[in-house]
Design an enzyme around this catalytic site. Structure first.
Site, PDB file in Angstrom:
ATOM      1  N   GLU A 215      -2.968  -9.811   2.977  1.00  0.00           N
ATOM      2  CA  GLU A 215      -2.111  -9.059   2.370  1.00  0.00           C
ATOM      3  C   GLU A 215      -1.971  -7.104   3.173  1.00  0.00           C
ATOM      4  O   GLU A 215      -1.116  -7.423   3.240  1.00  0.00           O
ATOM      5  CB  GLU A 215      -2.916  -8.924   1.313  1.00  0.00           C
ATOM      6  CG  GLU A 215      -2.776 -10.218  -0.553  1.00  0.00           C
ATOM      7  CD  GLU A 215      -3.685 -10.633   0.022  1.00  0.00           C
ATOM      8  OE1 GLU A 215      -4.598 -10.923   1.022  1.00  0.00           O
ATOM      9  OE2 GLU A 215      -3.389 -11.779  -0.140  1.00  0.00           O
TER      10      GLU A 215
ATOM     11  N   HIS B 261      -8.523 -10.906 -10.983  1.00  0.00           N
ATOM     12  CA  HIS B 261      -7.206 -11.078 -12.278  1.00  0.00           C
ATOM     13  C   HIS B 261      -5.909 -10.292 -13.103  1.00  0.00           C
ATOM     14  O   HIS B 261      -5.488 -10.382 -13.354  1.00  0.00           O
ATOM     15  CB  HIS B 261      -6.317 -12.745 -12.063  1.00  0.00           C
ATOM     16  CG  HIS B 261      -6.338 -13.834 -10.908  1.00  0.00           C
ATOM     17  ND1 HIS B 261      -7.289 -14.539 -10.444  1.00  0.00           N
ATOM     18  CD2 HIS B 261      -5.573 -14.271  -9.989  1.00  0.00           C
ATOM     19  CE1 HIS B 261      -6.988 -15.277  -8.942  1.00  0.00           C
ATOM     20  NE2 HIS B 261      -5.890 -15.318  -9.560  1.00  0.00           N
TER      21      HIS B 261
END
Lengths: 325, 372
Positions: free
Chosen positions: A62, A131
């Site tokens: 990321e 999540h």
């Protein structure tokens, strides 16, 4: 006026497609955004139509996604990064806060960083940990970033295009549990609200609910369910910059305000709203600004998330409490 | 089991560099051959490199003095790394893009950045004073290694533009432990990006020696990522020039990234706030002084009768002048207006920021009213 009924995910897809058609410098990058079309299918079919040079399946890194997007922007491109899930943005936190946010100022305005970072956020989908997070306050706290959240398909379609043409870096939060909600989407952008405006999603006279992203729908449902009071819902849309005028105007009219978000209440974005409203609407308030949100804990296992996430009842409970003063 | 960081580590930093080091000019100023690398420089070109080396050392010295006198907040000296920076900086084509860390004052010189603009950051009048696009020299980056990803992305842009440019990114031995640097290696290899990773291994990451970062020579890391790595004598301006040129040419011709480890030595402190006597031996510094990057070029020019005493005196004189000019202009750098705090944060109007600025302005104004 032309409208089409689309899911929020599809509306994002169409908005991205439009932006890519309009400007050959727009590139989409992220994990699994190419062949797979993204885990939420937001980038479905884009690689097939625009090629691998413009829709890039990146390594699973990321920091690398955001760091290389900065480099592409310095070369004149307009990267749109996908961070697969909210909880995975933290490896990129350094690049976003120390590099992306500051580069315009550090260069005395000579560099432009038109980078969009898309983050599906929030809970309510029964997912495993990392999540279901709502990390928006980390980013609204950082000068140099624009932070927006869409709440419905029409805004998803419009706001992603506005974010991509914006010369500043934009953190773009998408309400993942609303990806499959369908609604008519206005395809003509001519009359769309600017990216940095809040909108009154439902008019009312007694209480103002302030929300963004997934909680806008929750607030609309709460307002609908309340048969005694006339509840106004303001969709903040742009968390930074905040459209203070729209928020303050609403609260001055109703005199009562409840802020709703999924993120923990302590040091959350709602604290900023409550403080500003208290400072600027003090004599209009019938009661203190209340906040409804997640608890000050790590996000719980999904079997407990119904307790953690604000729902219609918790919102109306707070509305009730604004009448206790 | 014991925790022994030195187990299997390379010999300590004071030792002789290993034989795989590319060198074209010895510390004594002898020209030596290398099977893969060569430079073909005229006397004028060598004299020009010498001039660069002397001037950037002089500028660095002036900045150190300014810091000691309180005119700069801090300074990161390049002393000892002049050849690594001038050799690589002069290898760049005009359209190549360089991404520095914060010690690349020599590369800034090669990219025609006015030295006084480099001082802005250290004096605290701005965060960076030059237009990166004008010089193809990006802003200094202080967060270690972050710029390697920017350079990689920039190189991906070059690929998409289809031009024959390259990117070069500077970082130190300490940075090779950062995640971003390793991500940049992975990424640029997977993309076959036209980039040169230029690592100045100056042996010390503030107080931490190389064996705290790696148990293999740094240039050998590249192999695992799938691209060539090469170690060059970072105090040999000829070798650095040759190696960097070749790496840039490879990048341009679609052969992807190269890692260059310029083996050099930080002869000064990490910055002016550092005290190297706490962690390294004077003898080590003395050993490296014998490998000085400037003295060997001077010896070569003298031995080959390419330059006389007049030339060296003229260069010294010029460097002195540029140094005192830098001092003068540094002292003249104005403090920015208070409202500069809010400038250039966003490209377009940001109402809450404008509100903050206006409020502060009227707060400042309230003092004027009282004083009237």
């Amino acid at each position: 006026m032309s409208t089409e009924t689309l899911s929020l995910s599809r509306a994002m897809n169409e908005g991205l497609r439009k932006a890519m058609e309009n400007d050959p410098k727009v590139v989409v990058m992220g994990e699994d955004v190419g062949k797979l079309g993204g885990v939420f299918r937001v980038t479905d079919g884009l690689q097939k139509d625009f090629g691998e040079a413009r829709v890039i399946d990146t390594p699973l890194a990321e920091s690398g996604i955001v760091g290389t997007a900065i480099g592409l922007a310095l070369r004149g491109y307009r990267p749109v990064c996908e961070i697969q899930f909210d909880g995975f943005v933290f490896p990129a936190f350094n690049q976003i806060t120390t590099q992306l946010a500051k580069m315009r100022m550090r260069s005395l305005g000579t560099l432009e960083l038109p980078v969009v970072i898309r983050i599906p956020f929030g809970g309510g989908i029964g997912a495993v940990e990392h999540h279901s997070e709502s990390p928006e306050a980390y980013f609204t706290h950082t000068g140099g970033l624009r932070v927006v959240a869409c709440s419905n398909p029409s805004d998803a379609y419009t706001m992603i295009q506005q974010a991509i043409t914006c010369p500043d870096p934009v953190i773009f939060f998408e309400p993942k549990r609303r990806y499959w909600d369908k609604a008519p989407v206005e395809l003509d952008l001519a009359n769309a609200a600017p990216l940095d405006r809040a909108v009154v999603a439902r008019e009312g006279t007694d209480v103002t609910l302030l929300a963004y992203g997934p909680m806008v729908k929750t607030c609309l449902e709460a307002a609908q369910a309340d048969e005694e009071r006339s509840i106004e819902v303001v969709d903040i849309r742009s968390l930074n910059p905040l459209d203070e005028a729209t928020v303050l105007e609403s609260v001055r009219r109703t005199g009562r305000c409840v802020v709703v978000h999924e993120a923990p209440v302590f040091s959350g974005y709602g604290a900023e709203l409550a403080a500003r409203i208290t400072e600027k609407c003090f004599y209009h308030l019938e009661s203190p600004v209340l906040r409804v949100g997640g608890f000050s804990t790590p996000y719980p296992p999904s079997r407990l998330e119904d307790h953690y996430l604000p729902d219609l009842d918790r919102v109306l409970d707070a509305v009730d409490r604004t009448y206790e003063w | 089991m014991t925790i022994d960081a030195a187990h299997g580590a390379p010999p300590s930093t004071g030792a002789q560099p290993p034989p795989e080091l590319v060198q074209l000019l010895t510390p004594e100023g002898e020209r030596v051959e290398h099977p893969d690398y060569d430079v073909d420089l005229t006397a004028e070109e060598i004299k020009s490199l010498y001039r660069d080396l002397v001037i950037v050392r002089r500028l660095d010295n002036e900045a150190l003095a300014l810091t000691r006198q309180g005119e700069l907040g801090v300074w990161a000296s390049l002393l000892g790394q002049e050849a690594a920076q001038i050799g690589s900086g002069r290898a760049l084509a005009a359209n190549d893009m360089a991404f520095p860390s914060y010690r690349e004052h020599g590369v800034a010189w090669c990219r025609d950045v006015d030295p006084v603009k480099v001082l802005g950051l250290f004096r605290g009048v701005n965060h960076s004073g030059w237009d990166p696009r004008e010089h193809n020299f990006h802003l200094y980056t202080i967060v270690i290694g972050s710029q390697t990803l920017h350079a990689t992305g920039y190189a991906m842009g070059i690929q998409r533009d289809g031009t024959e440019d390259a990117a070069i990114v500077y970082f130190g031995d300490g940075a090779t432990s950062e995640g971003d640097v390793n991500e940049a290696f992975v990424w640029s290899a997977a993309q076959n990006a036209p980039i040169v990773f230029f690592c100045q291994n100056n042996q010390w990451a503030i107080s931490e020696p190389l064996e705290r970062q790696s148990r293999i020579p740094l240039y050998r890391r590249a192999e695992g990522f799938g691209f060539p790595g090469i170690r060059v004598d970072g105090n040999d301006v000829f070798a650095v020039l040759a190696v960097t040129k070749k790496a840039l040419d490879n990048a341009r011709s679609g052969q992807g990234p190269t890692l260059i480890e310029a083996f050099t030595y930080r002869m000064g402190a990490h910055t002016t706030t550092d005290d190297p006597t706490r962690y390294r031996l004077q003898a080590e510094l003395e050993a490296w002084k014998l490998k000085d990057p400037i003295e060997r070029v001077k010896a070569y020019l003298v031995k080959n009768q390419m330059a006389d005493r007049e030339f060296f005196e003229a260069i010294d004189e010029e460097a002195k002048k540029i140094g005192s000019d830098l001092r003068k202009r540094c002292l003249e750098l104005p403090d920015p207006e208070a409202t500069a705090i809010w400038e250039n944060v966003y490209a377009t109007e940001h109402a809450p920021l404008a509100g903050e600025r206006d409020q502060f302005r009227s707060y400042l104004g309230s003092f004027e009213e009282v004083n009237r």
